[in-house]
Scaffold this motif. Structure first.
Motif, PDB file in Angstrom:
ATOM      1  N   ASP A 109       0.843  -1.161  -0.296  1.00  6.38           N
ATOM      2  CA  ASP A 109       0.121   0.223   0.148  1.00  6.38           C
ATOM      3  C   ASP A 109       0.837   1.221   0.205  1.00  6.38           C
ATOM      4  O   ASP A 109       0.420   2.415  -0.198  1.00  6.38           O
ATOM      5  CB  ASP A 109      -1.171   0.416   1.186  1.00  6.38           C
ATOM      6  N   ILE A 110       2.429   1.030   0.337  1.00  5.83           N
ATOM      7  CA  ILE A 110       2.845   2.084  -0.212  1.00  5.83           C
ATOM      8  C   ILE A 110       4.582   2.535  -1.237  1.00  5.83           C
ATOM      9  O   ILE A 110       4.979   1.095  -1.088  1.00  5.83           O
ATOM     10  CB  ILE A 110       3.903   2.475   2.096  1.00  5.83           C
ATOM     11  N   VAL A 111       3.419   3.326  -1.996  1.00  9.99           N
ATOM     12  CA  VAL A 111       4.431   3.223  -2.597  1.00  9.99           C
ATOM     13  C   VAL A 111       5.993   3.684  -2.748  1.00  9.99           C
ATOM     14  O   VAL A 111       5.942   3.898  -2.219  1.00  9.99           O
ATOM     15  CB  VAL A 111       4.061   3.581  -3.745  1.00  9.99           C
ATOM     16  N   HIS A 112       7.217   2.692  -3.554  1.00  9.71           N
ATOM     17  CA  HIS A 112       8.648   3.284  -3.070  1.00  9.71           C
ATOM     18  C   HIS A 112       8.895   3.473  -4.489  1.00  9.71           C
ATOM     19  O   HIS A 112       8.700   3.093  -5.862  1.00  9.71           O
ATOM     20  CB  HIS A 112       9.013   1.657  -2.970  1.00  9.71           C
ATOM     21  N   VAL A 113       8.867   4.704  -4.298  1.00  7.62           N
ATOM     22  CA  VAL A 113       9.872   5.471  -5.806  1.00  7.62           C
ATOM     23  C   VAL A 113      10.422   4.540  -6.803  1.00  7.62           C
ATOM     24  O   VAL A 113      10.559   5.104  -7.931  1.00  7.62           O
ATOM     25  CB  VAL A 113      10.579   6.840  -4.919  1.00  7.62           C
ATOM     26  N   ASP A 114      11.366   3.560  -6.420  1.00  8.34           N
ATOM     27  CA  ASP A 114      11.780   2.466  -7.095  1.00  8.34           C
ATOM     28  C   ASP A 114      11.473   1.521  -7.606  1.00  8.34           C
ATOM     29  O   ASP A 114      11.995   0.554  -8.371  1.00  8.34           O
ATOM     30  CB  ASP A 114      13.628   2.333  -6.932  1.00  8.34           C
ATOM     31  N   GLY A 115      10.041   1.100  -6.712  1.00 11.20           N
ATOM     32  CA  GLY A 115       9.192   0.222  -7.125  1.00 11.20           C
ATOM     33  C   GLY A 115       9.214  -0.793  -6.345  1.00 11.20           C
ATOM     34  O   GLY A 115       8.467  -2.004  -5.906  1.00 11.20           O
ATOM     35  N   SER A 116      10.259  -1.474  -5.642  1.00 14.09           N
ATOM     36  CA  SER A 116      10.474  -2.023  -4.505  1.00 14.09           C
ATOM     37  C   SER A 116      11.996  -2.207  -3.498  1.00 14.09           C
ATOM     38  O   SER A 116      11.964  -0.677  -3.497  1.00 14.09           O
ATOM     39  CB  SER A 116      11.347  -3.278  -5.361  1.00 14.09           C
ATOM     40  N   VAL A 117      11.260  -2.140  -3.109  1.00 15.35           N
ATOM     41  CA  VAL A 117      12.556  -2.407  -1.226  1.00 15.35           C
ATOM     42  C   VAL A 117      13.590  -2.963  -1.015  1.00 15.35           C
ATOM     43  O   VAL A 117      13.496  -4.630  -1.554  1.00 15.35           O
ATOM     44  CB  VAL A 117      11.817  -2.843  -0.447  1.00 15.35           C
ATOM     45  N   ASP A 118      14.943  -2.152  -1.440  1.00 17.21           N
ATOM     46  CA  ASP A 118      15.852  -2.372  -1.313  1.00 17.21           C
ATOM     47  C   ASP A 118      16.739  -1.229  -1.257  1.00 17.21           C
ATOM     48  O   ASP A 118      17.230  -0.101  -1.601  1.00 17.21           O
ATOM     49  CB  ASP A 118      16.697  -3.281  -3.063  1.00 17.21           C
ATOM     50  N   PRO A 119      17.416  -1.641   0.336  1.00 17.72           N
ATOM     51  CA  PRO A 119      18.373  -0.548   0.791  1.00 17.72           C
ATOM     52  C   PRO A 119      19.241  -0.541   1.169  1.00 17.72           C
ATOM     53  O   PRO A 119      20.218   0.244   0.989  1.00 17.72           O
ATOM     54  CB  PRO A 119      18.639  -1.990   2.657  1.00 17.72           C
ATOM     55  N   ALA A 120      19.879  -1.993   0.262  1.00 12.41           N
ATOM     56  CA  ALA A 120      21.771  -1.317  -0.506  1.00 12.41           C
ATOM     57  C   ALA A 120      21.386  -0.076  -1.224  1.00 12.41           C
ATOM     58  O   ALA A 120      22.196   0.905  -1.952  1.00 12.41           O
ATOM     59  CB  ALA A 120      22.356  -2.181  -0.963  1.00 12.41           C
ATOM     60  N   ARG A 121      20.574  -0.435  -2.280  1.00  6.24           N
ATOM     61  CA  ARG A 121      20.108  -0.104  -3.775  1.00  6.24           C
ATOM     62  C   ARG A 121      20.104   1.525  -3.046  1.00  6.24           C
ATOM     63  O   ARG A 121      20.335   3.110  -3.768  1.00  6.24           O
ATOM     64  CB  ARG A 121      19.061  -0.373  -4.448  1.00  6.24           C
ATOM     65  N   ASP A 122      18.665   1.396  -2.467  1.00  2.00           N
ATOM     66  CA  ASP A 122      18.359   2.779  -1.547  1.00  2.00           C
ATOM     67  C   ASP A 122      19.457   4.100  -0.967  1.00  2.00           C
ATOM     68  O   ASP A 122      19.431   4.993  -1.216  1.00  2.00           O
ATOM     69  CB  ASP A 122      17.395   3.187  -0.701  1.00  2.00           C
ATOM     70  N   MET A 123      20.534   3.100   0.061  1.00  2.00           N
ATOM     71  CA  MET A 123      20.741   4.118   1.089  1.00  2.00           C
ATOM     72  C   MET A 123      21.944   4.516  -0.137  1.00  2.00           C
ATOM     73  O   MET A 123      22.588   5.813  -0.046  1.00  2.00           O
ATOM     74  CB  MET A 123      22.129   2.941   1.544  1.00  2.00           C
ATOM     75  N   GLU A 124      22.517   3.964  -1.421  1.00  2.00           N
ATOM     76  CA  GLU A 124      23.272   4.537  -2.270  1.00  2.00           C
ATOM     77  C   GLU A 124      22.942   5.148  -2.877  1.00  2.00           C
ATOM     78  O   GLU A 124      24.313   6.476  -3.529  1.00  2.00           O
ATOM     79  CB  GLU A 124      23.862   2.617  -3.501  1.00  2.00           C
ATOM     80  N   THR A 125      21.933   5.372  -3.320  1.00  2.00           N
ATOM     81  CA  THR A 125      21.194   6.160  -4.020  1.00  2.00           C
ATOM     82  C   THR A 125      21.480   7.972  -3.977  1.00  2.00           C
ATOM     83  O   THR A 125      21.953   8.841  -3.861  1.00  2.00           O
ATOM     84  CB  THR A 125      19.844   6.251  -4.351  1.00  2.00           C
TER      85      THR A 125
END
Length: 364
Positions: A109-125
Motif C-alpha cells: 500500500d505504500i509506494v516505493h519510488v523505485d518500485g521495490s524495497v532494496d536498502p543497499a540500492r536506496d542507501m547508495e542512491t
C-alpha cells in the motif's frame, strides 16, 4: 545540536519526524509532500533531571534540546536538479549530523519510488547524490583557488592540495568523512561545509508487526553490513509506533513499551546514538530556581562549559564546584555531599564529565 533527517520519498522520514517532534509535518503517500524542511525542537530525555527536580523542587526544569530538520525526499538525480534538487541539498549543509532513514519493510500500500524495497540500492542512491553535490562544490572551489594562487600566497597551494585529494576521494565514490586530515587541514575542510563530511546515523525503519522479528530481518542485516563498512551507527526504529507513543502520557508510554517488549522508545535510542555520534555529554545545574541540563562536547574544560551558561561566567571564571550526579543522589543533598568531601573544587584545566552537577564561581 541540529540533525537532518534524510532518505528517499516514502521511507518514513516525515512519520518519524512527526513522532519525535509532535510538529505535525504533513505525511502523505507520495514524494515531495515535505516542501520546506520542517523544523522541530525536541527535549532530550534525561531521567536525571526528574530526580534532581524531586530533590530541589525548582520553579523550572529545563532539559537540553535537539533540533530536527525533516528534509524532503531525495531522488536519483537530485544533485542535477531532479525532483526538488539542490534546494534540499543546501538544507543538509546546515546540520551537525545526518539521520539517514532506510525503509526495511514490505507494504504493497505504500509506494516505493523505485518500485521495490532494496536498502543497499536506496542507501547508495542517497549517498551518491550527496557525493555528486560535494564534487560540484569542490570543483568550483578548485577553480577559485587556482585563480587565487596567482597572488603568490603559499596557503592557496596547500588548500589546492587538500581540495584535489578530496576530489579524488569523491570520484572513487567515497565520502569525505572516510578521509583523515591534520588538525589545520581539518579546520579548513570544516569551512567547506561538505555534505559527506558530516557524521551519519542510519535509521532502519521497520513495520509494527516486524518488531519481534527484527533480528531476522534481512533488510536490517544489509543496512548493518553497509554501515559497519563505513564505521557508521545503526538504530532500528518503527516510525509508526513512535507516532503512537508520541500521543501518550508518560505513564501510558511506559506500559505501552513494556507490552511491546521494548526497554526504551525510538526517540531515546535516537538521542543516545546522536550524542555518541557527535561526541556530546551533558552537565547539570541544580537549585531552587532551576534544574537544567547543558550540552557540551566531550573534552570541554570548565571555563568553556561555564561560557555555555553565560559569557561572563567564562570571562570571570574562578572555579567550578562539582559533585558527581550519582554521589549527590546517593547522599540526598549538596550539604551532605560536602560533609563527605565529595564536592570538588576544580580549576581552569578541569575536563568536564557527563553528569557533573556544577556550580560555577566567577567574578567580572
Amino acid at each position: 545540536m541540529k540533525l537532518g533527517i534524510v532518505g528517499l520519498p516514502n521511507v518514513g522520514k516525515s512519520t518519524l519526524f512527526n513522532a519525535i517532534t509532535k510538529a505535525g509535518a504533513e505525511s502523505a503517500n507520495y514524494p515531495f509532500c515535505t516542501i520546506d524542511p520542517n523544523i522541530g525542537v525536541v527535549a532530550v530525555p534525561d531521567e536525571r533531571l526528574d530526580v534532581l527536580a524531586r530533590m530541589y523542587n525548582p520553579k523550572k526544569v529545563t532539559p537540553t534540546t535537539i533540533e530536527f530538520l525533516d528534509i524532503a525526499g531525495l531522488v536519483r538525480g537530485a544533485s542535477r536538479g531532479e525532483g526538488l534538487g539542490n534546494k534540499f541539498l543546501s538544507h543538509i549543509r546546515e546540520v551537525d549530523a545526518i539521520v539517514h532513514v532506510v525503509r526495511c519493510f514490505d507494504d504493497g500500500d505504500i509506494v516505493h519510488v523505485d518500485g521495490s524495497v532494496d536498502p543497499a540500492r536506496d542507501m547508495e542512491t542517497i549517498n551518491i547524490e550527496l557525493i555528486f553535490a560535494d564534487l560540484e562544490s569542490v570543483e568550483k572551489r578548485i577553480e577559485k583557488t587556482r585563480k587565487q594562487m596567482k597572488s603568490g600566497d603559499k596557503k592557496y597551494q596547500a588548500e589546492l592540495a587538500i581540495l584535489e585529494s578530496i576530489k579524488e576521494t569523491l570520484e572513487k565514490g567515497l565520502p569525505v568523512r572516510s578521509m583523515t586530515f591534520e588538525p589545520e587541514q581539518a579546520e579548513y575542510v570544516d569551512q567547506l561545509f561538505l555534505l559527506t563530511s558530516k557524521p551519519v546515523l542510519y535509521c532502519a525503519n521497520i513495520s509494527e508487526d516486524g518488531i519481534q522479528t527484527a533480528d531476522q530481518n534481512p533488510y536490517i542485516a544489509k543496512v548493518k553490513e553497509i554501515a559497519d563498512a563505513e564505521g557508521a551507527e545503526v538504530i532500528v526504529i518503527c516510525a509508526k509506533i513512535e507516532e503512537e507513543i508520541a500521543q501518550l502520557e508518560d505513564d501510558e508510554k511506559k506500559m505501552f513499551l513494556e507490552e511491546l517488549g521494548l526497554s526504551e522508545s525510538g526517540l531515546d535510542k535516537l538521542v543516545k546514538a546522536s550524542y555518541k555520534l557527535l561526541g556530546l555529554i551533558s552537565f547539570l545545574t541544580a537549585g531552587e530556581q532551576e534544574v537544567r541540563a547543558w550540552t557540551i562536547k566531550k573534552g570541554t574544560k570548565a571555563p568553556q562549559a561555564a561560557g555555555k551558561i553565560h559569557s561572563d561566567f567564562e570571562r570571570g571564571f574562578i572555579r567550578a564546584e562539582i559533585v558527581a550526579y550519582e554521589d549527590l543522589v546517593r547522599l540526598g543533598s549538596m550539604a551532605a555531599a560536602r560533609e563527605h568531601g565529595l564536592v570538588r573544587s576544580e580549576g581552569r584545566d578541569y575536563v568536564m564529565q557527563d553528569g557533573d552537577v556544577t556550580l560555577f564561581r566567577f567574578n567580572v
